[in-house]
Design a protein around this motif. Structure first.
Motif, PDB file in Angstrom:
ATOM      1  N   ILE A   2       0.842  -1.193  -0.072  1.00  0.00           N
ATOM      2  CA  ILE A   2       0.242   0.211   0.126  1.00  0.00           C
ATOM      3  C   ILE A   2       0.839   1.338   0.073  1.00  0.00           C
ATOM      4  CG2 ILE A   2      -1.556   1.345   1.563  1.00  0.00           C
ATOM      5  CD1 ILE A   2      -2.816  -1.282   2.213  1.00  0.00           C
ATOM      6  N   ILE A   3       1.833   1.344   0.766  1.00  0.00           N
ATOM      7  CA  ILE A   3       2.965   2.449   0.869  1.00  0.00           C
ATOM      8  C   ILE A   3       3.685   2.480  -0.447  1.00  0.00           C
ATOM      9  CG2 ILE A   3       4.939   3.180   1.952  1.00  0.00           C
ATOM     10  CD1 ILE A   3       4.219   1.713   4.459  1.00  0.00           C
ATOM     11  N   ILE A   4       4.129   1.546  -1.017  1.00  0.00           N
ATOM     12  CA  ILE A   4       4.587   1.717  -2.363  1.00  0.00           C
ATOM     13  C   ILE A   4       3.747   2.256  -3.373  1.00  0.00           C
ATOM     14  CG2 ILE A   4       5.741   0.367  -4.496  1.00  0.00           C
ATOM     15  CD1 ILE A   4       6.835  -1.532  -2.312  1.00  0.00           C
TER      16      ILE A   4
ATOM     17  N   ARG B 220      -7.165  15.362   7.521  1.00  0.00           N
ATOM     18  CA  ARG B 220      -7.038  13.905   7.170  1.00  0.00           C
ATOM     19  C   ARG B 220      -7.314  12.648   8.250  1.00  0.00           C
ATOM     20  NH1 ARG B 220      -3.334  14.482   2.932  1.00  0.00           N
ATOM     21  NH2 ARG B 220      -2.639  16.055   2.462  1.00  0.00           N
ATOM     22  N   PRO B 221      -7.506  11.580   7.713  1.00  0.00           N
ATOM     23  CA  PRO B 221      -8.443  10.708   8.515  1.00  0.00           C
ATOM     24  C   PRO B 221      -7.309  10.340   9.867  1.00  0.00           C
ATOM     25  CG  PRO B 221      -8.190   9.664   6.133  1.00  0.00           C
ATOM     26  CD  PRO B 221      -7.339  11.037   6.146  1.00  0.00           C
TER      27      PRO B 221
ATOM     28  N   ILE C 283      -6.575   7.749  13.613  1.00  0.00           N
ATOM     29  CA  ILE C 283      -6.016   6.427  13.438  1.00  0.00           C
ATOM     30  C   ILE C 283      -4.569   6.530  12.936  1.00  0.00           C
ATOM     31  CG2 ILE C 283      -7.977   5.373  12.218  1.00  0.00           C
ATOM     32  CD1 ILE C 283      -6.889   6.216   9.429  1.00  0.00           C
ATOM     33  N   THR C 284      -3.894   5.658  12.906  1.00  0.00           N
ATOM     34  CA  THR C 284      -2.188   5.891  12.596  1.00  0.00           C
ATOM     35  C   THR C 284      -2.197   5.468  11.084  1.00  0.00           C
ATOM     36  OG1 THR C 284      -1.864   4.992  14.881  1.00  0.00           O
ATOM     37  CG2 THR C 284      -0.005   4.864  13.185  1.00  0.00           C
ATOM     38  N   PRO C 285      -1.564   6.694  10.417  1.00  0.00           N
ATOM     39  CA  PRO C 285      -1.114   6.259   8.971  1.00  0.00           C
ATOM     40  C   PRO C 285      -0.125   5.423   8.818  1.00  0.00           C
ATOM     41  CG  PRO C 285      -0.524   8.534   9.729  1.00  0.00           C
ATOM     42  CD  PRO C 285      -1.029   7.837  11.020  1.00  0.00           C
ATOM     43  N   LEU C 286      -0.158   4.739   7.678  1.00  0.00           N
ATOM     44  CA  LEU C 286       1.000   3.986   7.203  1.00  0.00           C
ATOM     45  C   LEU C 286       2.213   4.608   7.192  1.00  0.00           C
ATOM     46  CD1 LEU C 286      -0.766   1.209   5.189  1.00  0.00           C
ATOM     47  CD2 LEU C 286      -0.105   1.235   7.262  1.00  0.00           C
ATOM     48  N   PHE C 287       2.391   5.734   6.908  1.00  0.00           N
ATOM     49  CA  PHE C 287       3.566   6.513   6.684  1.00  0.00           C
ATOM     50  C   PHE C 287       3.395   7.839   7.013  1.00  0.00           C
ATOM     51  CE2 PHE C 287       1.481   6.262   2.518  1.00  0.00           C
ATOM     52  CZ  PHE C 287       1.582   7.621   2.031  1.00  0.00           C
ATOM     53  N   PRO C 288       4.344   8.728   7.538  1.00  0.00           N
ATOM     54  CA  PRO C 288       4.121  10.155   8.081  1.00  0.00           C
ATOM     55  C   PRO C 288       3.859  11.189   6.959  1.00  0.00           C
ATOM     56  CG  PRO C 288       6.320   9.243   8.461  1.00  0.00           C
ATOM     57  CD  PRO C 288       5.704   8.266   7.681  1.00  0.00           C
ATOM     58  N   HIS C 289       2.829  12.118   7.390  1.00  0.00           N
ATOM     59  CA  HIS C 289       2.299  13.001   6.380  1.00  0.00           C
ATOM     60  C   HIS C 289       2.173  14.428   7.225  1.00  0.00           C
ATOM     61  CE1 HIS C 289       0.284  14.704   2.975  1.00  0.00           C
ATOM     62  NE2 HIS C 289       0.716  13.826   2.331  1.00  0.00           N
ATOM     63  N   ALA C 290       2.021  15.513   6.493  1.00  0.00           N
ATOM     64  CA  ALA C 290       1.732  16.582   6.919  1.00  0.00           C
ATOM     65  C   ALA C 290       0.446  16.793   7.440  1.00  0.00           C
ATOM     66  CB  ALA C 290       1.895  17.805   5.984  1.00  0.00           C
TER      67      ALA C 290
ATOM     68  N   ALA D 148      -5.305   3.373  -2.471  1.00  0.00           N
ATOM     69  CA  ALA D 148      -3.647   3.024  -1.566  1.00  0.00           C
ATOM     70  C   ALA D 148      -3.738   4.478  -0.718  1.00  0.00           C
ATOM     71  CB  ALA D 148      -2.426   2.778  -2.293  1.00  0.00           C
ATOM     72  N   ARG D 149      -3.892   5.475  -1.009  1.00  0.00           N
ATOM     73  CA  ARG D 149      -4.017   6.807  -0.044  1.00  0.00           C
ATOM     74  C   ARG D 149      -5.101   6.776   1.049  1.00  0.00           C
ATOM     75  NH1 ARG D 149       0.466   9.600  -1.209  1.00  0.00           N
ATOM     76  NH2 ARG D 149      -0.205  11.450   0.009  1.00  0.00           N
ATOM     77  N   VAL D 150      -6.191   6.000   0.473  1.00  0.00           N
ATOM     78  CA  VAL D 150      -7.112   5.827   1.550  1.00  0.00           C
ATOM     79  C   VAL D 150      -6.880   4.865   2.394  1.00  0.00           C
ATOM     80  CG1 VAL D 150      -9.717   5.361   1.720  1.00  0.00           C
ATOM     81  CG2 VAL D 150      -9.098   6.857   0.172  1.00  0.00           C
ATOM     82  N   ALA D 151      -6.381   3.763   2.028  1.00  0.00           N
ATOM     83  CA  ALA D 151      -6.043   2.670   2.780  1.00  0.00           C
ATOM     84  C   ALA D 151      -4.971   2.921   3.552  1.00  0.00           C
ATOM     85  CB  ALA D 151      -5.519   1.368   1.958  1.00  0.00           C
ATOM     86  N   ALA D 152      -4.143   3.897   3.231  1.00  0.00           N
ATOM     87  CA  ALA D 152      -2.874   4.157   4.062  1.00  0.00           C
ATOM     88  C   ALA D 152      -3.303   5.164   5.284  1.00  0.00           C
ATOM     89  CB  ALA D 152      -1.634   4.988   3.157  1.00  0.00           C
ATOM     90  N   GLY D 153      -4.338   5.848   5.307  1.00  0.00           N
ATOM     91  CA  GLY D 153      -4.857   6.692   6.212  1.00  0.00           C
ATOM     92  C   GLY D 153      -4.572   8.113   5.919  1.00  0.00           C
ATOM     93  N   ILE D 154      -4.261   8.314   4.698  1.00  0.00           N
ATOM     94  CA  ILE D 154      -3.579   9.866   4.321  1.00  0.00           C
ATOM     95  C   ILE D 154      -4.802  10.652   3.649  1.00  0.00           C
ATOM     96  CG2 ILE D 154      -2.160  10.847   2.778  1.00  0.00           C
ATOM     97  CD1 ILE D 154      -0.910   9.275   4.990  1.00  0.00           C
ATOM     98  N   HIS D 155      -5.654   9.795   3.243  1.00  0.00           N
ATOM     99  CA  HIS D 155      -6.995  10.622   2.463  1.00  0.00           C
ATOM    100  C   HIS D 155      -8.195   9.887   2.578  1.00  0.00           C
ATOM    101  CE1 HIS D 155      -5.133  13.848   0.201  1.00  0.00           C
ATOM    102  NE2 HIS D 155      -3.927  12.991  -0.080  1.00  0.00           N
TER     103      HIS D 155
END
Length: 143
Positions: free
Chosen positions: A8-10, A63-64, A70-77, A118-125
């Protein structure tokens, strides 16, 4: 981290390069319409960014990982999630490619949907961020 999370991150972070490569491939292979491609890509890109900036200023969507705790799969602003700039980029490329190569455009739209998912699944959007980006890119290319 599981293999699924790594995948998902990739997809969320790096699959945006695939439509760019599709465009470069088409640009190299077909010389007669290069100027049209560049002009349409630049015009649509600028317009989609302008519309996205306006839309983002009118609609704020936390953001979600902020709103849903929730904890995103990678750090984001922690900025506004609407619209998704990654999805906007690949959707704009996909929309422009439609006028030059339907096959590359369809493949690029599949990548666009994968990136958005993937961006939804990663918890970013949220899903609305992805849908908004796709709508903005389609409106931009039609204008």
């Amino acid at each position: 981290m599981s293999y699924l999370e790594a995948g998902i991150i990739i997809v969320a972070k790096y699959f945006i390069l695939i439509p760019i490569l599709f465009t470069i491939f088409w640009f190299i292979k077909y010389s007669k319409d290069r100027k049209k491609l560049v002009i349409l890509m630049l015009a649509t890109g600028v317009l989609s960014l302008l519309i996205a900036t306006l839309a983002g200023s009118l609609y704020n969507n936390a953001r979600p990982f902020i709103s849903d705790n929730i904890t995103p799969l990678f750090p984001h602003a922690t900025d506004n999630g609407f619209p998704s700039s990654h999805t906007l980029l690949v959707a704009t490329i996909s929309a422009v490619l439609f006028f030059f190569s339907r096959k590359l455009s369809y493949a690029s739209w599949i990548i666009t949907l994968l990136v958005g998912f993937a961006r939804v699944a990663a918890g970013i959007h949220h899903t609305i961020d992805i849908i908004g980006s796709i709508i903005i890119s389609i409106i931009s290319v039609l204008i």
